[in-house]
Design a protein around this motif. Structure first.
Motif, PDB file in Angstrom:
ATOM      1  N   SER A 282       1.557  15.823   8.600  1.00 27.63           N
ATOM      2  CA  SER A 282       1.537  16.259   7.010  1.00 27.63           C
ATOM      3  C   SER A 282       2.663  17.660   7.501  1.00 27.63           C
ATOM      4  O   SER A 282       1.798  18.663   8.497  1.00 27.63           O
ATOM      5  CB  SER A 282      -0.061  17.389   7.038  1.00 27.63           C
ATOM      6  N   VAL A 283       3.394  18.059   7.031  1.00 19.59           N
ATOM      7  CA  VAL A 283       3.821  19.510   6.912  1.00 19.59           C
ATOM      8  C   VAL A 283       4.281  20.244   5.556  1.00 19.59           C
ATOM      9  O   VAL A 283       4.947  20.303   5.051  1.00 19.59           O
ATOM     10  CB  VAL A 283       5.960  19.266   7.376  1.00 19.59           C
ATOM     11  N   PRO A 284       2.902  21.257   4.840  1.00 22.89           N
ATOM     12  CA  PRO A 284       2.185  21.517   3.939  1.00 22.89           C
ATOM     13  C   PRO A 284       3.546  22.835   3.786  1.00 22.89           C
ATOM     14  O   PRO A 284       3.392  22.783   2.526  1.00 22.89           O
ATOM     15  CB  PRO A 284       0.693  21.780   4.092  1.00 22.89           C
ATOM     16  N   GLY A 285       4.518  22.902   4.222  1.00 22.08           N
ATOM     17  CA  GLY A 285       5.227  24.149   4.777  1.00 22.08           C
ATOM     18  C   GLY A 285       6.402  22.940   4.042  1.00 22.08           C
ATOM     19  O   GLY A 285       7.659  23.943   3.632  1.00 22.08           O
TER      20      GLY A 285
ATOM     21  N   THR B 172      -4.717   8.262   1.489  1.00 18.84           N
ATOM     22  CA  THR B 172      -3.896   9.650   1.277  1.00 18.84           C
ATOM     23  C   THR B 172      -4.703   9.648   2.733  1.00 18.84           C
ATOM     24  O   THR B 172      -6.038   9.673   3.777  1.00 18.84           O
ATOM     25  CB  THR B 172      -5.310  10.392   0.432  1.00 18.84           C
ATOM     26  N   PHE B 173      -4.184  10.727   3.063  1.00 17.25           N
ATOM     27  CA  PHE B 173      -5.019  11.545   4.676  1.00 17.25           C
ATOM     28  C   PHE B 173      -4.691  12.849   4.492  1.00 17.25           C
ATOM     29  O   PHE B 173      -4.379  13.649   3.242  1.00 17.25           O
ATOM     30  CB  PHE B 173      -4.516  11.147   5.657  1.00 17.25           C
ATOM     31  N   ASP B 174      -5.695  14.023   5.218  1.00 16.56           N
ATOM     32  CA  ASP B 174      -5.133  15.672   4.758  1.00 16.56           C
ATOM     33  C   ASP B 174      -4.361  16.197   6.709  1.00 16.56           C
ATOM     34  O   ASP B 174      -3.429  16.097   5.606  1.00 16.56           O
ATOM     35  CB  ASP B 174      -6.656  16.119   5.817  1.00 16.56           C
ATOM     36  N   ALA B 175      -4.296  15.400   7.751  1.00 15.97           N
ATOM     37  CA  ALA B 175      -3.841  16.493   8.447  1.00 15.97           C
ATOM     38  C   ALA B 175      -2.568  14.661   9.359  1.00 15.97           C
ATOM     39  O   ALA B 175      -1.290  15.389   9.680  1.00 15.97           O
ATOM     40  CB  ALA B 175      -4.440  17.004  10.100  1.00 15.97           C
ATOM     41  N   ARG B 176      -3.281  13.686   9.715  1.00 17.74           N
ATOM     42  CA  ARG B 176      -2.563  12.643  10.137  1.00 17.74           C
ATOM     43  C   ARG B 176      -2.918  11.559   9.998  1.00 17.74           C
ATOM     44  O   ARG B 176      -4.273  11.683   9.423  1.00 17.74           O
ATOM     45  CB  ARG B 176      -2.410  13.604  11.692  1.00 17.74           C
ATOM     46  N   CYS B 177      -1.929  10.905   9.906  1.00 19.66           N
ATOM     47  CA  CYS B 177      -2.935   9.084   9.654  1.00 19.66           C
ATOM     48  C   CYS B 177      -2.152   8.475  10.126  1.00 19.66           C
ATOM     49  O   CYS B 177      -0.988   8.431  11.143  1.00 19.66           O
ATOM     50  CB  CYS B 177      -1.762   8.803   8.424  1.00 19.66           C
ATOM     51  N   GLU B 178      -2.144   7.909  11.271  1.00 19.10           N
ATOM     52  CA  GLU B 178      -2.007   6.644  12.789  1.00 19.10           C
ATOM     53  C   GLU B 178      -2.412   5.100  11.702  1.00 19.10           C
ATOM     54  O   GLU B 178      -2.899   4.699  11.661  1.00 19.10           O
ATOM     55  CB  GLU B 178      -2.442   6.259  13.733  1.00 19.10           C
ATOM     56  N   LEU B 179      -0.875   3.916  11.860  1.00 18.45           N
ATOM     57  CA  LEU B 179      -1.124   3.023  11.798  1.00 18.45           C
ATOM     58  C   LEU B 179      -0.382   2.131  12.255  1.00 18.45           C
ATOM     59  O   LEU B 179       0.356   2.621  12.811  1.00 18.45           O
ATOM     60  CB  LEU B 179      -1.243   2.942  10.186  1.00 18.45           C
ATOM     61  N   THR B 180       0.081   0.442  12.658  1.00 16.68           N
ATOM     62  CA  THR B 180       0.598  -0.081  13.338  1.00 16.68           C
ATOM     63  C   THR B 180       1.311  -1.537  11.855  1.00 16.68           C
ATOM     64  O   THR B 180      -0.565  -1.722  11.007  1.00 16.68           O
ATOM     65  CB  THR B 180      -0.162  -0.510  14.273  1.00 16.68           C
ATOM     66  N   CYS B 181       2.226  -1.280  12.163  1.00 20.19           N
ATOM     67  CA  CYS B 181       2.803  -2.601  11.337  1.00 20.19           C
ATOM     68  C   CYS B 181       3.598  -3.672  11.944  1.00 20.19           C
ATOM     69  O   CYS B 181       4.640  -3.214  12.449  1.00 20.19           O
ATOM     70  CB  CYS B 181       3.133  -1.773   9.561  1.00 20.19           C
ATOM     71  N   GLY B 182       3.274  -4.769  11.663  1.00 24.15           N
ATOM     72  CA  GLY B 182       4.184  -5.687  12.619  1.00 24.15           C
ATOM     73  C   GLY B 182       4.986  -5.399  13.933  1.00 24.15           C
ATOM     74  O   GLY B 182       5.147  -5.486  14.782  1.00 24.15           O
ATOM     75  N   GLY B 183       3.901  -4.622  14.780  1.00 26.34           N
ATOM     76  CA  GLY B 183       4.072  -4.183  16.376  1.00 26.34           C
ATOM     77  C   GLY B 183       4.334  -2.818  15.664  1.00 26.34           C
ATOM     78  O   GLY B 183       4.827  -2.276  17.840  1.00 26.34           O
ATOM     79  N   ARG B 184       4.820  -2.354  15.172  1.00 24.86           N
ATOM     80  CA  ARG B 184       5.309  -0.870  14.671  1.00 24.86           C
ATOM     81  C   ARG B 184       4.456  -0.179  15.335  1.00 24.86           C
ATOM     82  O   ARG B 184       3.488   0.520  13.681  1.00 24.86           O
ATOM     83  CB  ARG B 184       6.377  -0.486  13.950  1.00 24.86           C
TER      84      ARG B 184
ATOM     85  N   SER C 298       3.714  17.179   1.923  1.00 24.15           N
ATOM     86  CA  SER C 298       4.909  16.846   2.136  1.00 24.15           C
ATOM     87  C   SER C 298       4.630  16.310   3.457  1.00 24.15           C
ATOM     88  O   SER C 298       3.398  16.734   4.117  1.00 24.15           O
ATOM     89  CB  SER C 298       5.304  18.427   2.404  1.00 24.15           C
ATOM     90  N   LEU C 299       5.408  15.466   4.233  1.00 22.98           N
ATOM     91  CA  LEU C 299       4.796  14.807   5.551  1.00 22.98           C
ATOM     92  C   LEU C 299       6.015  14.315   6.225  1.00 22.98           C
ATOM     93  O   LEU C 299       7.709  14.067   5.725  1.00 22.98           O
ATOM     94  CB  LEU C 299       3.802  13.467   5.378  1.00 22.98           C
ATOM     95  N   VAL C 300       5.810  14.195   7.384  1.00 19.62           N
ATOM     96  CA  VAL C 300       7.470  13.311   8.365  1.00 19.62           C
ATOM     97  C   VAL C 300       6.890  12.355   8.411  1.00 19.62           C
ATOM     98  O   VAL C 300       5.116  12.089   8.834  1.00 19.62           O
ATOM     99  CB  VAL C 300       7.274  14.388   9.469  1.00 19.62           C
ATOM    100  N   VAL C 301       7.911  11.234   8.838  1.00 19.06           N
ATOM    101  CA  VAL C 301       6.764   9.867   9.065  1.00 19.06           C
ATOM    102  C   VAL C 301       7.334   9.426  10.969  1.00 19.06           C
ATOM    103  O   VAL C 301       8.752  10.030  10.911  1.00 19.06           O
ATOM    104  CB  VAL C 301       7.457   8.767   8.631  1.00 19.06           C
ATOM    105  N   TRP C 302       6.680   9.132  11.472  1.00 21.68           N
ATOM    106  CA  TRP C 302       6.880   9.840  12.810  1.00 21.68           C
ATOM    107  C   TRP C 302       7.172   7.841  14.246  1.00 21.68           C
ATOM    108  O   TRP C 302       5.700   7.370  13.755  1.00 21.68           O
ATOM    109  CB  TRP C 302       6.266  10.668  13.814  1.00 21.68           C
TER     110      TRP C 302
ATOM    111  N   GLN D 130       0.715  -1.199  -0.210  1.00 23.68           N
ATOM    112  CA  GLN D 130       0.251   0.011  -0.027  1.00 23.68           C
ATOM    113  C   GLN D 130       0.548   1.038  -0.099  1.00 23.68           C
ATOM    114  O   GLN D 130       1.658   1.572   0.969  1.00 23.68           O
ATOM    115  CB  GLN D 130      -1.093  -0.233   1.016  1.00 23.68           C
ATOM    116  N   LEU D 131       0.853   2.121  -0.933  1.00 30.17           N
ATOM    117  CA  LEU D 131       1.720   3.491  -1.495  1.00 30.17           C
ATOM    118  C   LEU D 131      -0.011   4.467  -0.467  1.00 30.17           C
ATOM    119  O   LEU D 131      -0.484   5.002  -0.677  1.00 30.17           O
ATOM    120  CB  LEU D 131       1.754   3.953  -2.430  1.00 30.17           C
ATOM    121  N   VAL D 132       1.764   4.902   0.569  1.00 34.82           N
ATOM    122  CA  VAL D 132       0.824   5.978   1.459  1.00 34.82           C
ATOM    123  C   VAL D 132       0.718   6.884   1.543  1.00 34.82           C
ATOM    124  O   VAL D 132       3.067   7.176   1.010  1.00 34.82           O
ATOM    125  CB  VAL D 132       0.578   5.670   2.902  1.00 34.82           C
ATOM    126  N   ALA D 133       0.943   8.661   0.785  1.00 36.03           N
ATOM    127  CA  ALA D 133       0.905   9.853   0.727  1.00 36.03           C
ATOM    128  C   ALA D 133       0.021  10.636   1.223  1.00 36.03           C
ATOM    129  O   ALA D 133      -1.210  10.902   1.931  1.00 36.03           O
ATOM    130  CB  ALA D 133       1.230   9.715  -1.011  1.00 36.03           C
TER     131      ALA D 133
END
Length: 331
Positions: free
Chosen positions: A173-176, A155-167, A182-186, A104-107
Motif C-alpha cells: 500500500s502507498v496511500p500517498g 482487498t488488503f490494508d497494508a500488504r498482501c503476499e501471494l504466489t502464482c506459478g512460482g513467482r 494506490s499500491l506497488v507491485v513488488w 481474481q481482481l486485487v486492489a
C-alpha cells in the motif's frame, strides 16, 4: 520538450506528458524477467508465470482490446490475476476485457465513491486521444460507454503476499499515491517494482498534490512516506505508469530521494509560511525549491502544491471574502 525547474539529467532525457498516446497494435515491449509492457494512456503490464498470466492495470476502456491483443500474441494462458495500482480510469477501464471466469481482481481498497466525478471530469483531457481512436469531438460527440467501477475480489490494508506459478509477489500500500488505494507491485526475486502513477504522471517531476481534472488533495507527508516505502524495497528496476523504465538501483534511489526531499521541503516551507502569518497567495509566489532539489514541473507545480498543502491543514476559507462562505458562483 519543456520542463519548468531544473530536473536531473535523467528526467531531462525523458519524454513529457504530451508524448502519451493511445495503445497501438504493436508488439508488447519485453522488460525482462518475463514482464511485458503495452504502452497506452497509462502503461499496462503483463507478468508471465508457469501457472498463467498476471495483468497489472488494464488501460482506458476504449484501448483495452489492443492491450489484450498485444498480450495474447505472447501467451494465451489463463489470466489468473489483475492487479490495479490505483482506481483512475486509465488503469481500471479495461478490467472487463481481461477478466475471465477464474480471474481474481486485487486492489488495495475499493475506492469508487467519486468514480462518476473522476471519469466525467477526465473526458475533456482525453478528447484528443478519443479523436485519434475514431470518436467524434465537440458538442455532438458520441462518447463510448463510460468505464464501470472495478470491484475487487481481494482487498488488503497494508500488504498482501501471494504466489502464482512460482513467482512471489508482494502488493504494498502507498496511500500517498494519486489515489488512497494506490499500491506497488513488488517482485522480490527479480528486484522489480511496478509503481503505476504513484509518483504522478511524470516520474522525476513535482507530483500533482491537486489535479485539475478533480480528485482529493494528496497529503504531502503521506506521499513522502510512500516514496520511502519504494526506496526501502531497494528495486533494481522501476516500471512506471507513463514512460520509463528507470534502471539501476543507484539511479532509482537518487531520483526517489530527490523527489522525497523536494516534497518534504515544500511541505515544511508552507507550514512555516502559515505560522509566520503570510497568506496563501504570498506563499505560492515565494516558495521555490533549492537548486539541489529542483524537479521538473511539466505536470505538477510547486505553487499549486503549496496551496494544496495549505488547504489540507487550513481548509478552503482564506478570510479573503465573505463570499467564500456562501453557495454563490464567483462567475
Amino acid at each position: 520538450m519543456q520542463h519548468r525547474g531544473v530536473p536531473s539529467e535523467y528526467v531531462r532525457n525523458q519524454p513529457d506528458f504530451f508524448a502519451v498516446g493511445p495503445a497501438s497494435v504493436t508488439a508488447a515491449i519485453d522488460m525482462g524477467s518475463g514482464i511485458w509492457c503495452s504502452p497506452g494512456m497509462s502503461s499496462s503490464y503483463l507478468i508471465t508465470t508457469d501457472d498463467g498470466r498476471i495483468v497489472v492495470n488494464t488501460g482506458m476502456w476504449f484501448e483495452a482490446r489492443t492491450h489484450k491483443g498485444n498480450y495474447d500474441a505472447i501467451t494465451t494462458a489463463p489470466t489468473r490475476y489483475i492487479f490495479l495500482t490505483q482506481s483512475h480510469t486509465d488503469h481500471i477501464g479495461g478490467v472487463d476485457t481481461f477478466r475471465e471466469e477464474e480471474t481474481q481482481l486485487v486492489a488495495q481498497a475499493d475506492d469508487v465513491r467519486i468514480h462518476g466525478l473522476r471519469i466525467r471530469r477526465s473526458l475533456p483531457f482525453f478528447a484528443d486521444v478519443m479523436g485519434q481512436t475514431g470518436y467524434a469531438r465537440g458538442d455532438d460527440a458520441t462518447i463510448p460507454p463510460l468505464a464501470k467501477p472495478a470491484h475487487a475480489d481481494i482487498t488488503f490494508d497494508a500488504r498482501c503476499e501471494l504466489t502464482c506459478g512460482g513467482r512471489r509477489i508482494e502488493l504494498v500500500s502507498v496511500p500517498g499515491g494519486e489515489t488512497i488505494d494506490s499500491l506497488v507491485v513488488w517482485l522480490p526475486d527479480d528486484g522489480v517494482a511496478l509503481v503505476g502513477n504513484m509518483f504522478s504522471a511524470l516520474f522525476g517531476h513535482f507530483p500533482n498534490l491537486v489535479t485539475v481534472r478533480g480528485d482529493r488533495l494528496r497529503n504531502a507527508l503521506a506521499f513522502v512516506d510512500s516514496v520511502q516505502r519504494v526506496i526501502d524495497l531497494e528495486p533494481e528496476l522501476l516500471l512506471l505508469g507513463h514512460h520509463g523504465p528507470v534502471l539501476g538501483a543507484p539511479t532509482i534511489r537518487a531520483e526517489c530521494e530527490r523527489i522525497r526531499d523536494a516534497v518534504q521541503y515544500v511541505h515544511d516551507a508552507t507550514v512555516v509560511a502559515m505560522n509566520d502569518g503570510r497568506d496563501v497567495w504570498t506563499a505560492m509566489r515565494e516558495i521555490r525549491l533549492p537548486e539541489n532539489l529542483e524537479l521538473g514541473e511539466a505536470y505538477g507545480r510547486v505553487d499549486w502544491s503549496v496551496r494544496a498543502i495549505w488547504e489540507t491543514y487550513a481548509g478552503w476559507i482564506h478570510q479573503h471574502s465573505t463570499l467564500e462562505l456562501y453557495g454563490a458562483s464567483p462567475g
